[in-house]
Enzyme design. Structure first.
Site, short mmCIF file in Angstrom:
data_model
loop_
_atom_site.label_atom_id
_atom_site.label_comp_id
_atom_site.label_asym_id
_atom_site.label_seq_id
_atom_site.Cartn_x
_atom_site.Cartn_y
_atom_site.Cartn_z
N GLY A 87 0.83 -1.20 0.00
CA GLY A 87 0.00 0.00 0.00
C GLY A 87 0.86 1.24 0.00
O GLY A 87 2.00 1.22 0.47
N GLN A 135 3.44 9.98 0.59
CA GLN A 135 4.67 9.19 0.66
C GLN A 135 5.52 9.31 -0.60
O GLN A 135 6.67 8.85 -0.62
CB GLN A 135 4.35 7.71 0.89
CG GLN A 135 3.85 7.40 2.29
CD GLN A 135 3.68 5.91 2.45
OE1 GLN A 135 2.67 5.36 2.02
NE2 GLN A 135 4.65 5.24 3.04
N CYS A 188 6.36 0.10 6.98
CA CYS A 188 5.96 1.27 6.18
C CYS A 188 7.11 1.61 5.24
O CYS A 188 8.27 1.63 5.66
CB CYS A 188 5.66 2.44 7.11
SG CYS A 188 5.21 3.95 6.24
N LEU A 189 6.79 1.87 3.97
CA LEU A 189 7.84 2.18 3.00
C LEU A 189 8.62 3.44 3.38
O LEU A 189 9.75 3.60 2.96
CB LEU A 189 7.26 2.30 1.59
CG LEU A 189 6.63 1.03 1.01
CD1 LEU A 189 6.10 1.28 -0.39
CD2 LEU A 189 7.60 -0.13 1.01
N HIS A 230 -3.79 1.97 7.66
CA HIS A 230 -2.42 2.50 7.70
C HIS A 230 -2.28 3.64 6.68
O HIS A 230 -1.76 4.71 7.00
CB HIS A 230 -1.43 1.36 7.39
CG HIS A 230 0.00 1.79 7.34
ND1 HIS A 230 0.92 1.44 8.30
CD2 HIS A 230 0.67 2.56 6.43
CE1 HIS A 230 2.10 1.99 7.98
NE2 HIS A 230 1.97 2.66 6.85
N GLU A 231 -2.78 3.42 5.46
CA GLU A 231 -2.66 4.45 4.41
C GLU A 231 -3.55 5.65 4.71
O GLU A 231 -3.18 6.80 4.44
CB GLU A 231 -3.00 3.88 3.02
CG GLU A 231 -2.19 2.66 2.59
CD GLU A 231 -0.69 2.81 2.78
OE1 GLU A 231 -0.19 3.95 2.75
OE2 GLU A 231 -0.01 1.79 2.98
N HIS A 243 -1.86 8.03 6.83
CA HIS A 243 -0.92 8.90 6.09
C HIS A 243 -1.65 10.14 5.56
O HIS A 243 -1.10 11.25 5.58
CB HIS A 243 -0.31 8.16 4.90
CG HIS A 243 0.88 7.31 5.25
ND1 HIS A 243 2.04 7.84 5.76
CD2 HIS A 243 1.09 5.97 5.16
CE1 HIS A 243 2.92 6.85 5.97
NE2 HIS A 243 2.36 5.70 5.62
CO CO Z 1 3.15 3.80 5.59
#
Ligand code: CO
Length: 263
Positions: A127, A132, A176-177, A218-219, A222
Site C-alpha cells: 500500500g 509518501q 511502512c515504506l 495504515h494508508e 498517512h
Molecule cells: Co506507511
C-alpha cells in the site's frame, strides 16, 4: 506487544458476551410473539418490521452522506507532480503536511495512481499514500497481494473517509515504506466501512476487512498526517526508538535547515 495483545483479547471477550446477550434477548422476543399472536398479526408484524428495517437502512444511507464530510484544503486544479516518483522517508515534514481534497479527476491523477503502483511494487509494498511520494493529496493505492501481475487486486481510493469502524481490535506487525526496515505491532479495528471516489470522481461505499482493512487504515492515517509510530504502544515504540532516532539524525544531516517533528 504483550500488553496490547492482552487488552485486545479482553475487548473481544467483552464483545462476544454482549453480542450473545443481545441474540438471546431477540430470540426471546420472537418466541414470545409466536406464542401470543395469531398468525395474521405475526405476518403483519413481520411486514412492518421489514419496512421499518428498510426505512432504517435508507435513513442510515442518507446520514452517511450527510455526516461524513472531509474538511481541509481542496485542490480544484490538476494534481502537479514529477516523474519518476520516489519514496519520502521519515521524518520528512511532507509526511506531516495537510493533504488536499482532490476535485480534478483527469489524466494527471490517473498517471499518478499508475506510477504510485509501480513504486509500490518496486519497493515490495502492499500500500502507498500520495504524501509518501511527496504529493500532498488525498489518494491511496493498495494491492493486498503485493504482486504486479495481480491487477485484479489493485485498489485506488480518492478522498476516502471512514464511515464506521468495527469495535473488535486486532494486533498486527506493520511496516511502512517511509520507515525502511522498521516493524512494530499496531492495534486497529478489524473492519471499516469507507466512502471514497474512484479515478473518474464517482462516489461509492465499500466494506473492508481482513488484511486490506489493515492496509487501508495504515494508508488512511498517512492522509491524516499520522504515522504508524504514533499508534504504537510505548513498549513497542521503545523497541524501535533507536532506529527512528537514526532516521532523524540522517535527515538532519542532509537537511540542516528543515525543522522536523521528532519522536
Ligand atoms: Co506507511
Amino acid at each position: 506487544m504483550s500488553m496490547a495483545m492482552t487488552s485486545a483479547v479482553r475487548i473481544r471477550v467483552a464483545q462476544a458476551i454482549a453480542s450473545a446477550c443481545q441474540q438471546h434477548q431477540s430470540r426471546g422476543a420472537v418466541h414470545h410473539s409466536r406464542w401470543n399472536s395469531k398468525r395474521k398479526s405475526v405476518i403483519a408484524n413481520a411486514r412492518g418490521a421489514r419496512r421499518a428495517l428498510q426505512e432504517l437502512l435508507d435513513t442510515k444511507g442518507q446520514n452517511e452522506e450527510e455526516e461524513e464530510q472531509l474538511t481541509g484544503p481542496v485542490l480544484k486544479d490538476s494534481v502537479q507532480w514529477t516523474s519518476p516518483l520516489s519514496i519520502v522517508k521519515y521524518p520528512d515534514p511532507v509526511l506531516r503536511a495537510p493533504n488536499a481534497i482532490i476535485d480534478c479527476f483527469d489524466d494527471s491523477l490517473r498517471r499518478l495512481a499508475e506510477e504510485m503502483f509501480e513504486v509500490m511494487y518496486e519497493d515490495d509494498g502492499v500500500g502507498l499514500a500520495a504524501p509518501q511520494v511527496g504529493v500532498n493529496v488525498r489518494m491511496m493505492v493498495f494491492n493486498e497481494t503485493g504482486e504486479k501481475d495481480r491487477r485484479d487486486a489493485e485498489v485506488v481510493l480518492v478522498n476516502p473517509r471512514i464511515i464506521s469502524s468495527s469495535k473488535d481490535k486486532r494486533v498486527f506487525e506493520e511496516g511502512c515504506l517511509s520507515f525502511p526496515k522498521i516493524y512494530g505491532d499496531v492495534v486497529r479495528p478489524g473492519k471499516v466501512r469507507v466512502k471514497a471516489q474512484d479515478l473518474s470522481g464517482k462516489s461509492f461505499f465499500i466494506n473492508i476487512d481482513k488484511f486490506p482493512a489493515r492496509i487501508f487504515q495504515h494508508e488512511y492515517d498517512h492522509l491524516q498526517g499520522t504515522l504508524f509510530c504514533d499508534r504504537m504502544s510505548s513498549d513497542v515504540l521503545d523497541s524501535v526508538r533507536n532506529d527512528l532516532v537514526q532516521l532523524e539524525e540522517d535527515y538532519i544531516q542532509k537537511n540542516p535547515q528543515t525543522t522536523i517533528q521528532r519522536i
